[in-house]
Enzyme design. Structure first.
Site, PDB file in Angstrom:
ATOM      1  N   GLU A 156       0.819  -1.219   0.000  1.00 31.14           N
ATOM      2  CA  GLU A 156       0.000   0.000   0.000  1.00 31.14           C
ATOM      3  C   GLU A 156       0.852   1.269   0.000  1.00 31.14           C
ATOM      4  OE1 GLU A 156      -3.613   2.070   2.603  1.00 31.14           O
ATOM      5  OE2 GLU A 156      -2.572   0.293   3.349  1.00 31.14           O
ATOM      6  N   ASP A 157       1.948   1.274   0.752  1.00 32.66           N
ATOM      7  CA  ASP A 157       2.695   2.520   0.966  1.00 32.66           C
ATOM      8  C   ASP A 157       4.049   2.586   0.267  1.00 32.66           C
ATOM      9  OD1 ASP A 157       0.647   3.431   2.560  1.00 32.66           O
ATOM     10  OD2 ASP A 157       1.543   2.695   4.423  1.00 32.66           O
TER      11      ASP A 157
END
Length: 715
Positions: free
Chosen positions: A80-81
């Site tokens: 996600e990051d």
């Protein structure tokens, strides 16, 4: 700037304490990979981002999870990051870890227009993720716990939103999974942001209580230990305060003061085996007198999350009430760690092929969410289902079914299957016929009698408890009521047309009735039939508009009625009605609205218009097609009878003081009743005449200003 001392060595050491020969190379690779891809990223606190996955992974070791779970904790934010991909993770760490990371990632990647919608949809995704692998939600709980521990670095509005979401969603899930220590910490952390003043005050009072009663706690532990040693029972005895939010919830739900919470400090006895639990119970009851109705055997009848313990309340030393919990070491581990204490990860079986009984509630919620299209409605239903106490009953085959406390055979029937609920004609409890509104008790054996011709009754809505049963019954009742009113309306119109030497079919063919329908509130022929059937308008009025030339006699009254539709009619009870004249007004006894309250009217055939508050359950259950605009008449000064219940201390002159408050506020008492309880409290019930909601609020405020008055509520 805050710093964390959590290291990869701490995680490895914790993992080795409960796993034989763990795959430490896998853990080390995940740590190095996470450190590389997160690079120079920092959190809102200013700490390196890597601190977060390290903390999450360590929390997962406290749940005694396997290597795949720990690796997922280290990698859960990488996709996600960072620039990491699932294919890359699969090549480095295998398919199992990749699926877990993907499951956690999906819970965080859903974006919606509103916070409420996102909450509801996220919760649906959580359930789906849990169905595939329970470890996904355990990683998510650890992630949320560390985020709550560092929530102070976010803006205030975001703090409150995340804290409320934690209380609504994550803490109940932790409770359902039996992970008590996570549930308690999540609630206490969120409590400090949602209600900061109440949290600070309660924390201070609890600390003072524990400090003040330290000697008493030590005395109870000493006496109990010495007695058990005499009986040669080896047991661990401890006493500690209950967690903050549990105390606050009990105070607010039961309208209690802090001094009235006698079990703020709970005592626990942990034994070596099951038989010793009941031996200890006997010794406790021999030492101190048990309080009737305060004993619960969760060992013989465990909670849905497999929590087991004996709970008893006794009159302890110096005549003070104390609560004591008795359990084995294994039960204590399950109570603290929940599902993590007995889930066999090494078998890697998907949910459904193993531990079916443990997760029956989960599958049930997943089935229910398919019936509800509105995510907010689903969230409300799930929150309701998660928070209430449970009752355990048996099917004729001996299977245990968990329902909300207060559930009835109808709730049981809908729990088994929608069709069973739809055709429920009767019920047998322990072999004897009972009414459908019978409240199920723990241990009841329930048998449902079905009939293909039976359909749900609107009266069922007054006693069913589950969201599933209510939504199904409500939908069917609305459809059937509308169909009956449509058929009745068409029949009434046909009769009226025949009185004017024509038929409904002829008027339908020439289009005049369709034109009248288009100009009406319903806009369609069906809507017009329903309006006539419900009594919102008359057949004569409709015929008069369709046949103005053929029926001059009917046209004149119709014109008068049309005029009345443009004015507001006054009733003699202080309510104005739009569109109807000379109408009978009655107030719903279920909510007894007062001038100043928001109100809504419903046409009731043969009984005029019934006025309710919009939030009244009867109003929510009523068909919207019967709704009619009503408002309070500002020129009316008539008073309405209201029942007030006042909880107060039992002291001389209290009733006279309360009566004087009513007199000073110009309120007449028509009836008063006072009852004294065993706990030194008085329950005073007053029937009074109130002019409006503002006067009621003023009187209630003055009552609460009386010394000894504890609570006041409108019945």
């Amino acid at each position: 700037m805050p710093t964390s001392t959590r290291r990869i060595e701490d995680i490895v050491e914790a993992l080795q304490s409960y796993r034989q020969s763990p795959d430490l190379a896998l853990i080390q690779r995940a740590y190095l990979y996470s450190a590389k891809v997160h690079g120079d990223q920092v959190r809102k606190s200013g700490e390196p981002y890597l601190i977060h996955p390290l903390e999450v992974a360590y929390l997962l070791t406290q749940l005694r999870l396997d290597e795949a779970s720990i690796v997922t904790g280290l990698l859960h934010d990488t996709v996600e990051d960072t620039l990491a991909t699932l294919d890359e993770l699969k090549g480095l760490f295998g398919e199992e870890v990749t699926l877990l990371v993907d499951g956690v990632t999906k819970l965080s990647q859903i974006h919606f227009d509103t916070v409420e919608h996102k909450q509801a949809e996220n919760f649906r995704k959580m359930l789906v993720a849990m169905a595939k692998d329970i470890r996904v939600i355990l990683v998510k709980l650890a992630d949320r716990l560390h985020n709550m521990r560092t929530l102070q670095f976010l803006p205030a509005a975001k703090q409150r939103r995340i804290a409320q979401e934690t209380i609504d969603i994550y803490a109940p899930l932790a409770n359902r999974l039996g992970v008590h220590w996570i549930k308690s910490e999540l609630e206490d952390l969120a409590f400090g942001y949602v209600l900061p003043n109440e949290c600070t005050a309660l924390k201070k009072r609890l600390g003072e209580l524990f400090e003040r009663r330290g000697e008493y706690v030590a005395e109870v532990i000493r006496v109990l230990k010495e007695d058990l040693e005499k009986q040669q029972i080896e047991a661990q005895v401890e006493g500690r305060p209950k967690h903050l939010y549990a105390i606050y919830r009990k105070m607010s739900s039961r309208h209690l003061e802090f001094e009235e919470i006698y079990d703020a400090i709970a005592f626990r006895v942990i034994t070596a085996n099951l038989s010793q639990c009941y031996e200890v119970l006997g010794q406790v009851h021999a030492l101190w007198h048990p309080i009737p109705g305060r004993f619960k055997d969760y060992i013989a009848m465990p909670k849905a999350n497999h929590y087991q313990s004996l709970h008893t309340s006794v009159m302890g030393p110096k005549g003070e009430r104390i609560e004591i919990q008795i359990r084995t070491q294994q039960m204590h581990r399950v109570a603290e760690e929940g599902i993590a204490a007995h889930w066999e990860f090494k078998e890697r079986q998907p949910l459904g092929s193993k531990n079916k009984q443990t997760f029956a509630w989960l599958r049930q919620l997943m089935e229910w969410q398919q019936d509800v299209k509105d995510p907010n409605e689903f969230l409300d239903s799930v929150k309701y289902d998660l928070f209430v106490d449970e009752v355990f009953v048996f099917t004729p085959r001996g299977e245990v079914i968990s329902l909300k406390r207060g559930s009835t055979p109808v709730d049981f029937a809908f729990c088994i299957h929608s069709e069973v609920g739809m055709h429920c004609a009767g019920a047998k409890i322990n072999g004897r016929m009972v009414p459908l509104r019978y409240e199920l008790k723990n241990g009841d054996m329930v048998e449902i009698i079905t009939n293909p011709a039976q359909r749900p009754s609107k009266d069922w809505l007054s006693f069913v408890r589950s969201g599933r049963a209510k939504s199904k019954i409500r939908a069917l009742v609305h459809v059937e009521e509308r169909a009956r009113s449509r058929d009745l309306g068409a029949e009434l119109l046909d009769r009226e047309f025949k009185r004017h030497n024509t038929t409904l079919q002829k008027v339908l063919k020439d289009g005049s009735l369709a034109k009248v329908a288009e100009e009406s509130r319903g806009k369609t022929l069906e809507g017009l039939y329903v309006a006539v059937g419900y009594g919102r308008t008359t057949a004569a009025h409709v015929v008069g508009r369709c046949l103005p030339k053929q029926s001059a006699a009917a046209a004149a009254p119709a014109a008068i009625k049309a005029l009345f539709h443009r004015v507001v009619r006054r009733s003699t009870v202080g309510v104005l009605v739009q569109g109807l004249e000379d109408v009978l007004i009655r107030f719903g006894r279920c909510c007894s609205p007062l001038p100043g309250d928001s109100i809504v009217g419903f046409v009731t055939r043969g009984r005029g218009i019934t006025v309710h508050t919009p939030s009244c359950s009867r109003a929510l259950d009523a068909d919207p097609a019967r709704r009619i605009a009503v408002s309070w008449d500002p020129s009316s000064s008539s008073a309405r009878q209201v029942s007030l219940r006042v909880l107060s201390a039992d002291r001389p002159g209290m009733l006279a003081t309360l009566s004087q408050v009513f007199t000073d506020n110009g309120v007449n008492i028509s009836q008063a009743n006072c009852k004294v309880t065993d706990t030194g409290r008085a329950i005073n019930t007053f029937e009074v005449l109130i002019k409006d909601a503002e006067q009621l609020r003023r009187v209630s405020g003055h009552i609460m200003g009386v010394k000894g008055a504890l609570a006041v509520e409108r019945l």
